[in-house]
Design a protein around this motif. Structure first.
Motif, PDB file in Angstrom:
ATOM      1  N   THR A 188     -69.301 -37.695  43.337  1.00 28.92           N
ATOM      2  CA  THR A 188     -69.061 -37.407  44.753  1.00 28.92           C
ATOM      3  C   THR A 188     -67.894 -36.436  44.894  1.00 28.92           C
ATOM      4  O   THR A 188     -66.855 -36.594  44.259  1.00 28.92           O
ATOM      5  N   GLY A 243     -70.905 -40.718  50.353  1.00 31.53           N
ATOM      6  CA  GLY A 243     -71.748 -41.323  51.374  1.00 31.53           C
ATOM      7  C   GLY A 243     -73.227 -41.270  51.051  1.00 31.53           C
ATOM      8  O   GLY A 243     -74.056 -41.657  51.866  1.00 31.53           O
ATOM      9  N   ASP A 246     -74.908 -47.106  45.901  1.00 32.46           N
ATOM     10  CA  ASP A 246     -74.325 -46.530  47.113  1.00 32.46           C
ATOM     11  C   ASP A 246     -73.043 -45.815  46.717  1.00 32.46           C
ATOM     12  O   ASP A 246     -72.054 -46.454  46.361  1.00 32.46           O
ATOM     13  N   ASP A 262     -70.342 -44.414  48.001  1.00 32.98           N
ATOM     14  CA  ASP A 262     -69.643 -44.323  49.282  1.00 32.98           C
ATOM     15  C   ASP A 262     -68.165 -44.008  49.163  1.00 32.98           C
ATOM     16  O   ASP A 262     -67.432 -44.127  50.141  1.00 32.98           O
ATOM     17  N   GLU A 263     -67.709 -43.576  47.982  1.00 38.09           N
ATOM     18  CA  GLU A 263     -66.298 -43.234  47.807  1.00 38.09           C
ATOM     19  C   GLU A 263     -66.170 -41.859  47.176  1.00 38.09           C
ATOM     20  O   GLU A 263     -66.991 -41.482  46.337  1.00 38.09           O
ATOM     21  N   LYS A 273     -75.330 -40.623  54.273  1.00 33.06           N
ATOM     22  CA  LYS A 273     -74.804 -41.259  55.473  1.00 33.06           C
ATOM     23  C   LYS A 273     -73.358 -40.798  55.609  1.00 33.06           C
ATOM     24  O   LYS A 273     -72.549 -41.019  54.717  1.00 33.06           O
ATOM     25  N   ILE A 275     -69.474 -40.263  56.303  1.00 36.60           N
ATOM     26  CA  ILE A 275     -68.315 -41.149  56.242  1.00 36.60           C
ATOM     27  C   ILE A 275     -67.236 -40.610  57.182  1.00 36.60           C
ATOM     28  O   ILE A 275     -66.803 -39.466  57.050  1.00 36.60           O
ATOM     29  N   ARG A 294     -71.574 -45.586  58.759  1.00 39.32           N
ATOM     30  CA  ARG A 294     -70.393 -45.339  57.928  1.00 39.32           C
ATOM     31  C   ARG A 294     -69.087 -45.305  58.727  1.00 39.32           C
ATOM     32  O   ARG A 294     -68.025 -45.217  58.139  1.00 39.32           O
TER      33      ARG A 294
END
Length: 340
Positions: free
Chosen positions: A49, A93, A107, A109-110, A157, A159, A237
């Motif tokens: 990411t 995300g 996921d 997400d970071e 998604k 963030i 998010r």
């Protein structure tokens, strides 16, 4: 830049290099032992990411990623080099789904997170590895192990700390432009915003938060009306919602009715999302009938315990008070026992 929030990609890791079958061949050494080196490992395909990215557009144009193979082993116990890993940069995300079964895999997400999407094959062992007291001249050696091949569906998604929601044309894009560095397209017609715009609100050096201008929702969004579900997933998010209502008397809308209808859409999509903390703002107080409409809205909202912050996104009126309220809510969520 075009915004893409869903793609399907193919990844293939590298195969391991073959182990070598070789024996020492030196003058005056008639019975040289085995000296075949190992093959190198194949490269992994790694999703990482990257905070500098906010769209999957690169992957839409290049949907296939193949890592290199490991190098074969050689004689004189020369081991083949491991292949380099192939890093595929994604925005934080992204939710990764198996492209065949549809099941969620991970996921991401970071920011700055790495996840191996396809593991490289191990290099094969050369015949020097099989030397033993019982077998002084081993002919055994290994082929490199194959890599992995997989299809994934990637869904982004957004963030953000704050999600700005409301019906189309209530002024969300104008508001985010007024409070942050974002410069979205602004127009007086529905669905001007077709993808989330992210902006950073800087009040001073240590007081900043990220706000997302989320595309306008409509009734039936949770069932896919308009661009509903595609946009609702971006709201998931966000930690706090700013619900923007429209005071324009010519819109033909009832602000409080809009408030309840959109909250119904949030709850229908996700009960947890329906309970997400909200700050309510009423936009367009600069219009001739704006103050009168605001008074009626506040009176009706007071019966339900709703605090409403009046703003004019176009003229910048009420912005400081709204930002104070947003900061207070975020601070409360950060305290022990808060939502955040």
């Amino acid at each position: 830049m075009k915004f893409v929030d869903e793609v399907k990609v193919f990844v293939q890791s590298g195969a391991g290099g073959d182990g070598c079958l070789s024996f020492r061949k030196e003058k005056y050494v008639p019975r040289g032992g085995p000296d075949g080196g190992d093959g190198g490992n194949g490269g992994d395909v790694v999703f990482v990411t990257d905070s500098s990215k906010n769209t999957l557009i690169d992957l839409a144009y290049k949907p296939q990623y193949r890592a290199k193979h490991g190098v074969h082993g050689k004689g004189k116990t020369q081991h083949g080099k491991n292949a380099p890993h192939l890093y595929v940069h994604l925005p934080a995300g992204v939710v990764v789904f198996d492209g065949e079964t549809g099941e969620m895999v991970v996921d991401l997400d970071e920011p700055d997170r790495e996840w191996i999407a396809a593991k490289g094959g191990r290099g094969g062992r050369g015949n020097a590895r099989f030397l033993s007291n019982a077998n002084r001249a081993p002919l055994e050696h290994e082929k490199g192990f194959p890599g992995e091949e997989r299809w994934y569906r990637l869904v982004l998604k957004s963030i953000a700390d704050v999600g700005l929601i409301g019906y189309p044309s209530v002024g969300k894009s104008t508001l985010i432009a007024a409070i942050s560095s974002a410069r979205p397209k602004v127009g007086a017609y529905p669905f001007t915003t077709l993808h989330p715009n992210l902006g950073t609100v800087d009040r001073d050096f240590e007081r900043r938060f990220v706000v997302a201008d989320l595309p306008g929702l409509i009734e039936g969004a949770h069932a896919g009306a308009g661009l509903g579900i595609r946009f609702l997933r971006h709201i998931e998010r966000t930690r706090l919602l700013v619900h923007l209502l429209d005071l324009d008397p010519h819109s033909g809308r009832d602000p409080l009715d809009d408030f309840h209808k959109l909250n119904h859409e949030l709850s229908s999509y996700s009960e947890e999302l329906g309970r997400r903390p909200q700050v309510i703002a009423a936009n367009k107080i600069d219009l001739p009938d704006g103050p009168e409409r605001l008074e009626a809205l506040r009176e009706a909202g007071a019966k339900e315990g709703l605090a409403i912050y009046p703003v004019s996104a176009r003229e910048g009126r009420g912005i400081a008070e709204l930002l104070d309220a947003i900061e207070a809510e975020l601070a409360a969520m950060n305290r022990p026992g808060g939502e955040g």
